[in-house]
Design a protein around this motif. Structure first.
Motif, mmCIF file in Angstrom:
data_model
loop_
_atom_site.group_PDB
_atom_site.id
_atom_site.type_symbol
_atom_site.label_atom_id
_atom_site.label_comp_id
_atom_site.label_asym_id
_atom_site.label_seq_id
_atom_site.Cartn_x
_atom_site.Cartn_y
_atom_site.Cartn_z
ATOM 1 N N GLU A 284 -48.850 67.911 53.169
ATOM 2 C CA GLU A 284 -49.592 68.262 54.370
ATOM 3 C C GLU A 284 -50.461 69.468 54.054
ATOM 4 O O GLU A 284 -50.065 70.337 53.287
ATOM 5 C CB GLU A 284 -48.631 68.621 55.503
ATOM 6 C CG GLU A 284 -47.733 67.479 55.898
ATOM 7 C CD GLU A 284 -46.729 67.876 56.950
ATOM 8 O OE1 GLU A 284 -47.105 68.581 57.906
ATOM 9 O OE2 GLU A 284 -45.562 67.479 56.813
ATOM 10 N N PRO B 120 -44.611 65.088 60.991
ATOM 11 C CA PRO B 120 -45.154 66.180 60.191
ATOM 12 C C PRO B 120 -44.184 67.359 60.117
ATOM 13 O O PRO B 120 -43.421 67.605 61.044
ATOM 14 C CB PRO B 120 -46.429 66.568 60.943
ATOM 15 C CG PRO B 120 -46.232 66.094 62.327
ATOM 16 C CD PRO B 120 -45.320 64.908 62.250
ATOM 17 N N ARG C 177 -52.325 64.584 56.151
ATOM 18 C CA ARG C 177 -51.066 64.177 55.521
ATOM 19 C C ARG C 177 -51.372 63.073 54.534
ATOM 20 O O ARG C 177 -52.234 62.238 54.760
ATOM 21 C CB ARG C 177 -50.073 63.685 56.571
ATOM 22 C CG ARG C 177 -49.674 64.779 57.536
ATOM 23 C CD ARG C 177 -48.807 64.250 58.653
ATOM 24 N NE ARG C 177 -47.496 63.896 58.127
ATOM 25 C CZ ARG C 177 -46.716 62.955 58.660
ATOM 26 N NH1 ARG C 177 -47.098 62.289 59.718
ATOM 27 N NH2 ARG C 177 -45.541 62.697 58.139
#
Length: 137
Positions: A33, A55, A63
């Motif tokens: 990320e 996430p 991502r």
């Protein structure tokens, strides 16, 4: 069996990343990320994000998932560390083996945000310490 995450303190971020990727390559996926467009990851390693994996960072950043197949650890590592600002650009990283989280990094590899999870091989944290790339918190 470890039932909780084991928090580790990195001693060398680049070498820790290389060791984790090398020790976990096989049937694994790395989810990154952050600001990822600048990285040149080999296209054949890119894959879909695992189902149901949310996430790690709350910032709505990019991502990307990469297959951590045998022989791919050094390719992924090289693509990351070639960028001198990689720590600032990668805000989070999760490694999953057989669909289960085994390694987690948050807050741009902040030393208090790196952990080995219960599904990891029992010796992973000890191997990282023995290699001199991490210490136990």
């Amino acid at each position: 069996m470890n039932t909780r995450a084991t928090w580790i303190r990195p001693l060398d971020l680049g070498k820790l990343l290389e060791s984790v990727l090398t020790l976990l390559e096989g049937n694994a996926v790395v989810v990154l990320e952050g600001h990822l467009r600048q990285f040149d990851f080999p296209a054949p390693l890119r894959c879909s994000l695992p189902d149901g994996l949310g996430p790690e960072t709350p910032h709505g950043e990019e991502r990307m998932a990469l297959r951590l197949a045998p022989g791919s650890a050094l390719l992924i590592h090289r693509a990351i560390v070639e960028d001198p600002d990689w720590v600032q650009k990668i805000s989070g990283m999760q490694v999953l083996v057989d669909g289960q989280r085994v390694f987690l990094v948050g807050d741009n590899f902040h030393e208090e945000c790196i952990s080995v999870w219960p599904a990891a091989p029992a010796s992973l944290a000890a191997q990282l310490v023995a290699q001199g790339v991490a210490d136990f918190l």
